[in-house]
Design a protein around this motif. Structure first.
Motif, PDB file in Angstrom:
ATOM      1  N   CYS A  10       0.854  -1.182   0.000  1.00  0.00           N
ATOM      2  CA  CYS A  10       0.000   0.000   0.000  1.00  0.00           C
ATOM      3  C   CYS A  10       0.889   1.231   0.000  1.00  0.00           C
ATOM      4  CB  CYS A  10      -0.902  -0.006   1.231  1.00  0.00           C
ATOM      5  SG  CYS A  10      -1.874   1.505   1.414  1.00  0.00           S
ATOM      6  N   LEU A  12       0.686   4.916   0.391  1.00  0.00           N
ATOM      7  CA  LEU A  12      -0.338   5.804   0.930  1.00  0.00           C
ATOM      8  C   LEU A  12      -0.215   7.205   0.337  1.00  0.00           C
ATOM      9  CD1 LEU A  12      -2.670   5.686   2.938  1.00  0.00           C
ATOM     10  CD2 LEU A  12      -1.090   6.478   4.699  1.00  0.00           C
ATOM     11  N   GLN A  13      -1.302   7.657  -0.222  1.00  0.00           N
ATOM     12  CA  GLN A  13      -1.334   8.977  -0.863  1.00  0.00           C
ATOM     13  C   GLN A  13      -2.178   9.932  -0.026  1.00  0.00           C
ATOM     14  OE1 GLN A  13      -3.729   9.402  -4.525  1.00  0.00           O
ATOM     15  NE2 GLN A  13      -1.857  10.046  -5.531  1.00  0.00           N
ATOM     16  N   LYS A  35      -0.162  -0.838  -4.762  1.00  0.00           N
ATOM     17  CA  LYS A  35      -1.378  -0.099  -5.091  1.00  0.00           C
ATOM     18  C   LYS A  35      -1.281   1.263  -4.421  1.00  0.00           C
ATOM     19  CE  LYS A  35      -6.385   0.001  -4.626  1.00  0.00           C
ATOM     20  NZ  LYS A  35      -7.111   0.359  -3.453  1.00  0.00           N
ATOM     21  N   THR A  37      -2.968   4.093  -2.746  1.00  0.00           N
ATOM     22  CA  THR A  37      -4.237   4.195  -2.027  1.00  0.00           C
ATOM     23  C   THR A  37      -4.311   5.532  -1.324  1.00  0.00           C
ATOM     24  OG1 THR A  37      -4.208   1.806  -1.626  1.00  0.00           O
ATOM     25  CG2 THR A  37      -5.681   3.119  -0.254  1.00  0.00           C
ATOM     26  N   HIS A  38      -5.382   6.283  -1.568  1.00  0.00           N
ATOM     27  CA  HIS A  38      -5.538   7.565  -0.879  1.00  0.00           C
ATOM     28  C   HIS A  38      -5.913   7.305   0.573  1.00  0.00           C
ATOM     29  CE1 HIS A  38      -6.847  11.621   0.138  1.00  0.00           C
ATOM     30  NE2 HIS A  38      -6.166  12.026  -0.924  1.00  0.00           N
ATOM     31  N   GLU A  41      -9.459   6.543   1.492  1.00  0.00           N
ATOM     32  CA  GLU A  41      -9.991   5.208   1.223  1.00  0.00           C
ATOM     33  C   GLU A  41      -9.867   4.317   2.460  1.00  0.00           C
ATOM     34  OE1 GLU A  41      -8.937   3.389  -2.685  1.00  0.00           O
ATOM     35  OE2 GLU A  41      -7.764   5.231  -2.935  1.00  0.00           O
ATOM     36  N   LEU A  42      -8.767   4.501   3.207  1.00  0.00           N
ATOM     37  CA  LEU A  42      -8.583   3.724   4.430  1.00  0.00           C
ATOM     38  C   LEU A  42      -9.468   4.256   5.547  1.00  0.00           C
ATOM     39  CD1 LEU A  42      -4.700   3.248   4.456  1.00  0.00           C
ATOM     40  CD2 LEU A  42      -6.437   1.618   3.690  1.00  0.00           C
ATOM     41  N   GLU A  46     -12.984   1.954   2.619  1.00  0.00           N
ATOM     42  CA  GLU A  46     -13.131   1.469   1.256  1.00  0.00           C
ATOM     43  C   GLU A  46     -11.998   0.516   0.910  1.00  0.00           C
ATOM     44  OE1 GLU A  46     -13.227   5.075  -0.959  1.00  0.00           O
ATOM     45  OE2 GLU A  46     -15.203   5.675  -0.193  1.00  0.00           O
ATOM     46  N   ASP A  47     -10.948   0.566   1.689  1.00  0.00           N
ATOM     47  CA  ASP A  47      -9.803  -0.340   1.600  1.00  0.00           C
ATOM     48  C   ASP A  47      -9.337  -0.537   3.041  1.00  0.00           C
ATOM     49  OD1 ASP A  47      -7.791  -1.952   0.667  1.00  0.00           O
ATOM     50  OD2 ASP A  47      -6.858  -0.444  -0.619  1.00  0.00           O
ATOM     51  N   TYR A  52      -2.674  -5.765   2.956  1.00  0.00           N
ATOM     52  CA  TYR A  52      -1.294  -5.519   2.522  1.00  0.00           C
ATOM     53  C   TYR A  52      -0.276  -6.104   3.506  1.00  0.00           C
ATOM     54  CZ  TYR A  52      -3.834  -2.142  -0.312  1.00  0.00           C
ATOM     55  OH  TYR A  52      -4.730  -1.554  -1.175  1.00  0.00           O
TER      56      TYR A  52
END
Length: 201
Positions: A10, A12-13, A35, A37-38, A41-42, A46-47, A52
C-alpha cells in the motif's frame, strides 16, 4: 527485501504527497504488487491495511506541512482516525512500514519511530543547521547487523553507498537515552561517513 513472494504494497497517498507513482513503480520492479491508495480510502474503510504486507508513506509535503511542522497533520491523521486501529493491527501481524522523506517525518511525529507507541514522540526531524533547503550528495556507511528488511543483502554486499539528500527539516534529534536505545537495538541502517567509510557529522 529478503522475501521472494510478490507482497501486496500500500503506497499511501494524501494531499501534497509526491513520488507515490514512482514509489509504486519501484516496488513493482522489485517484484511486489503495489497499489496507490488515498488515505481517505482507508479512513472510509473502502480499503483496509489488512489487505497488505507493506505500507509506504511517500515523500512530498503532505497537507502542505501545516500544523506546526513537517508531517504533523499526516501524523495526526494516522493517530486520530480509524487508521490507528488499522495500523496497530497491521503492525501486530508483522506488516512492514517504510517512510520516505516526509513519510519518515510523519512516522516520527506519530510516535511510530522508534518506540512504536502512538502519541509518544521521541525523535524530531528539525531544521538543518544551514537553516534552509539543502540538496547534496552524501556518503553513507551501511551498518552491519541492522534490522531493516528493505535492504535485502545490501548490508552484506556493500560497505558504503552514495545517496542524494534534499530537505530543510532533516536534522535528526533525540535525547541521549533514546539515541543509546536506537544504537543498542541496531536500528541505525545508514551512518554519515566520508569516502573511506569513517563516520562524520
Amino acid at each position: 527485501m529478503r522475501s521472494k513472494e510478490a507482497l501486496p504494497v500500500c503506497v499511501l497517498q494524501a494531499t501534497g504527497t509526491n513520488c507515490d507513482q514512482e514509489t509504486a513503480y519501484a516496488f513493482k520492479k522489485a517484484g511486489s504488487k503495489p497499489k496507490v491508495t488515498h488515505i481517505n480510502e482507508l479512513i472510509k474503510r473502502e480499503d483496509n491495511l489488512a489487505n497488505y504486507k507493506i505500507l509506504v508513506l511517500p515523500g512530498g509535503f503532505a497537507d502542505g506541512d501545516y500544523g506546526g511542522g513537517a508531517g504533523r497533520i499526516f501524523a495526526l491523521n494516522l493517530r486520530k482516525t480509524f487508521l490507528k486501529d488499522q495500523l496497530l493491527e497491521f503492525r501486530e501481524k508483522g506488516g512492514l512500514i517504510i517512510g520516505i522523506c516526509n513519510g519518515f517525518q510523519a512516522l516520527a511525529e506519530a510516535g511510530l519511530l522508534p518506540s512504536g507507541e502512538f502519541g509518544k514522540r521521541e525523535v524530531v526531524l528539525d531544521i538543518n543547521d544551514v537553516a534552509r533547503f539543502d540538496n547534496r550528495w552524501v556518503s553513507l556507511r551501511v551498518e552491519k547487523e541492522n534490522h531493516c528488511e528493505f535492504l535485502g543483502d545490501m548490508s552484506e554486499e556493500k560497505e558504503t553507498v552514495v545517496f542524494q539528500t534534499a530537505h530543510r527539516e532533516g536534522k535528526f534529534f533525540a535525547e541521549p537515552d533514546v539515541l543509546d536505545r536506537i544504537e543498542q537495538q541496531k536500528l541505525v541502517v545508514f551512518r554519515y561517513c566520508d569516502a573511506q567509510g569513517i563516520p562524520t557529522n
